[in-house]
Structures are given as C-alpha cells and as structure tokens.
Design an enzyme around this catalytic site. Structure first.
Site, mmCIF file in Angstrom:
data_model
loop_
_atom_site.group_PDB
_atom_site.id
_atom_site.type_symbol
_atom_site.label_atom_id
_atom_site.label_comp_id
_atom_site.label_asym_id
_atom_site.label_seq_id
_atom_site.Cartn_x
_atom_site.Cartn_y
_atom_site.Cartn_z
ATOM 1 N N GLU A 55 1.031 -1.152 0.006
ATOM 2 C CA GLU A 55 -0.052 0.048 -0.053
ATOM 3 C C GLU A 55 0.832 1.152 0.137
ATOM 4 O O GLU A 55 0.776 2.319 0.559
ATOM 5 C CB GLU A 55 -0.995 0.055 1.131
ATOM 6 C CG GLU A 55 -2.110 -1.161 1.145
ATOM 7 C CD GLU A 55 -3.069 -1.032 2.286
ATOM 8 O OE1 GLU A 55 -2.879 -0.182 3.168
ATOM 9 O OE2 GLU A 55 -4.163 -1.336 2.076
ATOM 10 N N GLU A 100 -6.241 -8.110 -0.656
ATOM 11 C CA GLU A 100 -6.400 -8.094 0.581
ATOM 12 C C GLU A 100 -8.100 -7.902 0.727
ATOM 13 O O GLU A 100 -8.584 -6.847 0.680
ATOM 14 C CB GLU A 100 -5.960 -7.164 1.338
ATOM 15 C CG GLU A 100 -4.554 -7.170 1.680
ATOM 16 C CD GLU A 100 -3.993 -6.262 2.426
ATOM 17 O OE1 GLU A 100 -4.553 -5.724 3.627
ATOM 18 O OE2 GLU A 100 -2.708 -5.995 2.529
#
Ligand code: GLA
Length: 580
Positions: A157, A233
C-alpha cells in the site's frame, strides 16, 4: 516445471487461465508446529494458494543478527504449502503494516536519520541486504524452479504513504537481480491517487478492500487495463485495539462479497484466512489523533479462528468457493472445548525493582537510545528538596506508572492524552514506562518510546535520571525459578505470580485474565503476550505445543493488581463485546 504468468485477461498457470483463490496466514503469528494444520485447513476450504508477509523485525531484531530458523523458518513454511499441493504468494515488504509492531521494520532501522520507504541511499542499502536474504529463501522456491511461489509483492500500500517512484524502481531491480522471475504485484486501496502513486507501469496493480467489490474492481480496472483483476486483501474481518470493541463481520454479507468477487472472475487473497496471535510483544498500533495499541489476539474474525478451528464463516466461504473451483470433500474436525480448570496463583514477590542504573544523564534515555527491545524502562530521579508538585511529562510513550518512594501515585496514558499528575513529597520519583506497541501505519513508524523530553516539576526540569531497561522475558525466566511463597504478603505495585498444573497431554488452552489488571503471561517460558482489563480481549490463547504432558508452569507479571490470585483456564476464547 510449471510456468506462471500474466496473460491478457487472466493469470496463466502452466499456460492455462487460472483464478487465484488465496488466504493469508502469517507464519510469524502461528506456532511452527501448527503451520501444517492451518495450511491443510486452507486447502479444505477450497483455497489453492497461501499468502504471507515477511516480517523483517522478526528475522533481524538486531542489525546483522539474521535468523531464519524455528518461528522464522520461512523456507519451511513455503515447503509445507507446497507439500499440501498449494501455491504461495510472498509479500516481503520491507514495510508490511499488518498490525505488526513498526509495520515490520526493525527498530534499529527506523531509529535515526534514514528516510523510510524512500530511495534515500542509507535506507535502501539496508533494504537491499534484507531483500537479498529473503530472496535466498524465495528464489529457489519459485514455481518455475519447482517450488510453490507464484507471485511476489513490491512494498505494501505504498500509495497510502509516498510517491517516490525511484524507490519502487530500486525494489524491483533488487528483486529481479536476486533471481525472482515470477510476476511482481503491488497492492493499494482503490482510490485513483493511491493506485497511481503506489505502483509502476511494469507492476501488476491489485486492490485491498472488503466490500463494494464491483465499484472497487472498476476503479482498479482503470489503472490496470489488462490482465487479471485481483483483490490482494479481501478484508473478511478486522483487528481490535485495547479499549475498543471486538470486531466481527456478518457471515452472510462477507460470503456474498466474496461471491461477487469470484463471480466477476477476479482473483482473491482473503485477509485473513487465519489471523493467529501477536505473541510476546509483537503487536502494532494505530494513531489517527489517538494512539490505539492492537490487542494480543489477531483472530480477525477469520474463517479459521485464532486456535485454528473452523468457524461459520469457514463453511460459508467453502460453499461460495465450491461454485468456482473444486473443493475437497473432507472437512476439518470441529472445535472441541479446551480443558477448563482453575489453579491457585502463588505470590512470587516483586519484579520491577532491579537496581537503578546510576543517574548518568540529565534527561531520561529513550528505549531507542538504550537499544532496548522489551516492554519496560524504569526511570528514577530524586525529588529536589524532597518536595512533590505538579509533574509534567511531554509526552509519555506509551503508558506510565508513577510512584514516590515505592508507593504508587497514579498513571499517565498516551491514549488518553494525559500529560500531568500531582505527586506527593518524598525522596525518589520512579516512572515505569511501557512501550505498548509501535505504530504500524502512516508516518509514525520508528517513533521513539519512553519519556520523551525532560519531565518537569512545578515548571522546573528534573535532572539526574537513571534509566533502567527491564526485559520482561528475562524477568519472567528469573521469576519462574523462584520458590513461590503462599503467604499473603501484600505487595504494593507490580507483583509476580506462579501457578503449576498437570496435563495428561498437550492441549490448546484459553487463559482467562479477567481477574487480573495489566501485564504479561508466560507458560513454560513461552511468552503468551500482553493482557489488560481494558479489553475487549479477556482470554489469552495458549497453543498446544507450548504446553507439555505432566507439570506446566505459568508465570504472570502483573503491573497493577490481581483481584483474585487464581489462573482460570476456560473452554474457549473470549475476545470481548462486539458492536451489536
Ligand atoms: C492494510 C494493510 C494490511 C493490514 C490491513 C488491515 O490493507 O496492507 O497489512 O494492515 O490494512 O488489517
């Protein structure tokens, strides 16, 4: 040898279109004797792939002392995945977030001047040594060399943190130079800015989200015009912090979100399939205006619970997956109640009263300056002219127990933004400070712990501090060798306790801590983790391999008060009240 690549519309496994149906298990959150059991149960839910992060600070807590054995044996974990006939995804960070302390970065790395998660050369030099070591394990285990690894992720991220493309390019170069040939991915939250900042044209972009799949996949598609769509995710639950509620998600809704993803042809990594435990002192923390340390359990309301038992979500997900892929007929054994019993705790004296270090410094020394990796430092200073007054600490990281001449006078909590306390007259002021876990998200990585700045009394700086590091694991070992005393001496302040009990055979246990206040528990030397009345978590998970046939010894290091000197083992986990 099997090939794995990215085609125009799909992942191609041995040249054929392939939907990755993966679940996350962090090897560093599960006892290594239980890895195989958890992996096998992932296969039984219908998963074809296991994903894990690599936690740099688990492998190299001190610079140069690299460990890849036992709990850190990533190679063995990957081999077990392969033995189960499954593929593997590796996400080596170096930053991993994951509610893991410091987002996986070692304290020695984040201390000092290095510009983290950037192309700054001194940071990159350390990252390059780390990645080389990880890839020594991963490279020979890639699918095109006969191993299980099909994908490797670059950073984590990154678009939520920075936009230094030279950094991402350097990570890619290091990865390719180390012989990684499988496709490389990035993961970002599905916003235009994060997807743009967090990746490079040559990397396959994926998303992280737990709902509104169609909308999120559309955003992702705009940034990744070709190839398979993947949610790297898929958040099927959430984490808990001390003082909050226990997070759960609705089973039917989570299953329907998963269905929506798989029906769209997207690949998925379920985060988490099995969350495990923040054993020892490994939990991270979040800070969005308020410091919130993560609890010991990382159950995550995942399909396989903290103790490795299938939940309702397991069976709901299995039914969904069966619509898209072959699912083995075999079912995992249902959970059995853990042995429930109570044993008396015997007082083993005090444990935080180590001789003070000589007052060597005018200001308190931080955990980082002491290179102290355990939970506590005790700071001692003489009160000028024996006078009390208004003590100001600016700030405390993260929780302080203040006493004068051994008598507790109060606490200061970072979470509650507390900064001042009135202390009585006396000779010695002692402040026991706990690091409650390093922030794992955003820009507070590597924040120093301890007393930051110099505390003052009625506006005058206090000088001449002794800063004494307390290693709770070492202290527990020392307490464990003491002869417990059943007399009822009342100790004011931190107290140590011992219980002994016999087991007919090793078993998973749940230790109820609700009659205690705050501290650390150890079984047969194994560090179960932190407990705290603050909740929501009420029980600590004891993995069977930490128990033994015959005599077992529990050590409890309590920082405040034990209300009932008993250790209660209960039949199942109590992770606290939920929002509902
Ligand atoms: C992000 C991170 C993960 C984890 C989840 C929340 O997606 O990438 O490491 O922190 O949030 O559990």
């Amino acid at each position: 040898m099997t090939s794995f690549s990215i085609g125009e519309t799909d992942f191609l496994r041995a040249g054929l279109p392939h939907q990755v149906i993966s679940g996350a298990i962090h090897y560093f959150r599960v006892h290594p004797d239980q890895w195989q059991d958890r992996i096998r149960k992932a296969r039984l839910m219908g998963l074809n792939t296991i994903e894990t992060y690599v936690a740099w600070n688990a492998h190299e807590p001190r610079r140069g002392e690299w460990d890849a054995s036992g709990w850190n044996d990533l190679g063995r974990f990957l081999d077990l995945i392969q033995a189960e006939g499954m593929d593997a995804i590796v996400r080596p960070g170096p930053y991993i977030c994951a509610e893991w302390h410091n987002g996986g970065l070692p304290n020695w790395l984040t201390r000092g001047e290095r510009e983290l998660r950037s192309s700054e050369p001194t940071y990159l030099a350390e990252v390059s040594a780390y990645l080389r070591r990880v890839y020594e394990i991963v490279t020979p285990r890639q699918i095109d060399r006969g191993g299980p690894v099909v994908l490797v992720q670059i950073e984590n991220e990154y678009g939520a943190y920075g936009s230094d493309k030279a950094y991402l390019e350097a990570l890619v170069a290091l990865t390719r130079e180390a012989g990684i040939t499988v496709p490389l991915t990035t993961v970002d939250q599905p916003t235009d800015r994060m997807l743009a900042d967090g990746s490079l044209p040559e990397l396959h972009k994926t998303g992280s989200f737990g709902s509104r799949s169609a909308e999120r996949l559309a955003t992702l598609r705009a940034h990744q015009p070709t190839g398979p769509l993947m949610c790297s995710e898929f958040w099927d639950g959430w984490f808990d912090w001390w003082g909050g509620v226990h997070h759960t998600t609705d089973v039917a809704e989570a299953a329907s979100d998963l269905d929506e993803l798989l029906a769209a042809g997207a690949s998925v990594n379920i985060y988490m399939f099995h969350g495990g435990t923040n054993f020892g002192l490994t939990n991270g923390a979040n800070h969005k205006g308020r410091y919130l340390p993560i609890v010991t359990s990382y159950d995550y309301d995942a399909p396989l619970d903290e103790a490795g038992n299938p939940t309702e979500k397991f069976f709901a997900f299995r039914d969904v997956i069966a619509k898209y892929a072959p699912v083995p007929e075999e079912l995992p054994a249902p959970a059995v109640a853990a042995p429930a019993f109570s044993v008396p705790l015997a007082s083993a004296g005090s444990w935080t009263d180590a001789a003070a270090t000589a007052p060597s410094s005018s200001a308190p020394v931080t955990f980082d300056e002491l290179e102290h990796l355990s939970a506590l430092v005790r700071y001692d200073v003489m009160l000028p002219e024996g006078r009390g007054g208004l003590l100001r600490i600016d700030p405390v990281r993260d929780h302080a127990w203040v006493s004068v001449d051994g008598q507790p006078v109060g606490t200061l909590s970072r979470t509650r933004h507390e900064r001042a306390l009135r202390v009585p007259d006396g000779r010695t002021l002692s402040i026991l400070v706990e690091d409650q876990g390093r922030v794992n998200y955003d820009h507070r990585l590597g924040e120093e712990k301890g007393l930051i700045g110099t505390p003052s009394l009625d506006g005058v700086r206090l000088t001449g501090w002794g800063s004494t590091p307390l290693d709770v694991a070492e202290l527990a070992a020392e307490v464990g060798s003491r002869v417990a005393d059943s007399s009822d001496d009342v100790i004011s302040g931190p107290s140590a306790w011992i219980a002994e009990f016999d087991l007919d055979s090793p078993a998973d246990l749940f230790l109820d801590t609700s009659a205690w206040s705050k501290g650390y528990a150890f079984l047969n030397g194994f560090f179960l983790g932190r407990y705290w009345r603050n909740g929501p978590q009420r029980t600590l998970f004891v993995p069977a391999p930490a128990t033994t046939t015959g005599a077992n010894r529990l050590v409890v290091l309590e920082l405040e008060e034990l209300f009932v000197p008993t250790a209660d083992f209960v039949s199942g986990a109590v992770l606290g009240d939920t929002e509902e």
